[in-house]
Design a protein around this motif. Sequence first.
Motif, short mmCIF file in Angstrom:
data_model
loop_
_atom_site.label_atom_id
_atom_site.label_comp_id
_atom_site.label_asym_id
_atom_site.label_seq_id
_atom_site.Cartn_x
_atom_site.Cartn_y
_atom_site.Cartn_z
N GLY A 1 50.54 23.90 21.35
CA GLY A 1 50.43 22.49 20.98
C GLY A 1 51.16 21.54 21.89
O GLY A 1 51.27 20.36 21.59
N GLY A 2 51.67 22.02 23.04
CA GLY A 2 52.37 21.14 23.98
C GLY A 2 53.88 21.30 23.84
O GLY A 2 54.38 22.26 23.26
N ALA B 1 46.95 21.72 23.82
CA ALA B 1 47.15 20.27 23.89
C ALA B 1 48.35 19.96 24.77
O ALA B 1 49.34 20.70 24.83
CB ALA B 1 47.38 19.69 22.49
N ALA B 2 48.25 18.81 25.48
CA ALA B 2 49.37 18.29 26.28
C ALA B 2 49.90 19.38 27.22
O ALA B 2 49.15 19.91 28.03
CB ALA B 2 50.45 17.73 25.36
N ARG C 1 40.28 23.15 20.92
CA ARG C 1 40.38 21.83 21.56
C ARG C 1 41.34 21.90 22.75
O ARG C 1 42.32 22.63 22.72
CB ARG C 1 40.87 20.78 20.56
CG ARG C 1 39.92 20.56 19.39
CD ARG C 1 40.51 19.56 18.42
NE ARG C 1 41.79 20.03 17.87
CZ ARG C 1 42.73 19.24 17.37
NH1 ARG C 1 42.56 17.93 17.33
NH2 ARG C 1 43.85 19.75 16.88
N ILE C 2 41.03 21.10 23.76
CA ILE C 2 41.89 21.02 24.93
C ILE C 2 41.94 19.56 25.40
O ILE C 2 40.94 18.84 25.32
CB ILE C 2 41.40 21.95 26.07
CG1 ILE C 2 42.44 21.99 27.20
CG2 ILE C 2 40.02 21.55 26.56
CD1 ILE C 2 42.16 23.09 28.23
N GLY C 3 43.10 19.12 25.85
CA GLY C 3 43.25 17.75 26.34
C GLY C 3 44.71 17.40 26.52
O GLY C 3 45.61 18.21 26.24
N TYR C 4 44.95 16.18 26.98
CA TYR C 4 46.31 15.72 27.26
C TYR C 4 46.54 14.36 26.59
O TYR C 4 46.57 13.32 27.26
CB TYR C 4 46.56 15.63 28.77
CG TYR C 4 48.03 15.67 29.11
CD1 TYR C 4 48.67 16.87 29.37
CD2 TYR C 4 48.77 14.49 29.16
CE1 TYR C 4 50.03 16.91 29.65
CE2 TYR C 4 50.13 14.52 29.45
CZ TYR C 4 50.75 15.73 29.70
OH TYR C 4 52.10 15.77 29.98
N PRO C 5 46.71 14.33 25.25
CA PRO C 5 46.92 13.06 24.54
C PRO C 5 48.08 12.22 25.04
O PRO C 5 48.00 10.98 24.99
CB PRO C 5 47.13 13.51 23.08
CG PRO C 5 46.39 14.80 22.98
CD PRO C 5 46.60 15.47 24.32
#
Length: 289
Positions: A61-62, A118-119, A138-142
């Motif tokens: 989760g980062g 994430a992140a 899910r994958i991404g960099y909020p």
Amino acid sequence: MSTVIYETHDRVATLTLNRPERLNAINTQLPGDLREAVERADADPDVHVIVLQGAGKGFCGGYDLVEYAQTPGEMHGNQEMPWDPTLDYAMMSRNTEDFMSLWRASKPTICKIHGAAAAGGSDIALCCDMIVMADDARIGYPPARVWGIPTTMMWVYRLGIENAKRMLFTGDLISGSEAAEMGLIQASVPAEDLDGAVAALCDRIKGVPRNQLMMSKMVVNQAYEAMGLANTQRFANFFDGVARHSPEGLWFRERAVDVGFKQAVAERDSGANIAEGVSKDLGPARPGD
């Protein structure tokens, strides 16, 4: 106690991020533990493939926002102002080098993602040679919205200019299905098929001699290194520190301390004008905000 479990079977080393109670969030120990496990697998002559996964509900989760954002006062990753960017850069570049052990390993590295990457979790995943995700993962960099820049900056090398900018300008979390359509990952499969898909990929690779795998990986990696990967990461590591100590970054940290990081993240990702919150909580907004 290590934050990464190390196992080997039939020419495959499996590394498992092991902080499931915190969604495998990155603390001060995890980057070094990960690097140690990767280097151990890389040195093992019986290992041909390295698989990275996460225990529990998701991959990673980062960074642990309870440790890095919600706790009051000066802390690892957040200095009292004025801040020393060289200290911040030294810390973040060490983490980036630890994550990049997956890229530098002479053996293929495969990331298996369920839940979320994430992140900082996406930073780790994107250092691997190949990624297989569950369709609903899910994958991404909020934190690209406020409070962070991805320090490994692998988005641009995997996606190209348009989609890399889309991911960083929005901070979107995208599904495994969309990530595959964008060309970010190797494959997206139904969640129940994820283990089997990764095992099948390992089975196809592990019969190749280690020296052949090493040569193939090195010749591909050098093409990206020649594009300036190291310089890109230097900028990214510096700007990540700036993002955490900008007026908006300080606002986010104060909100996390005041109302908890979950509420602060919800406000950050709501689409509201962050500058308005900054001007109310930290003083007048800067011209042009």
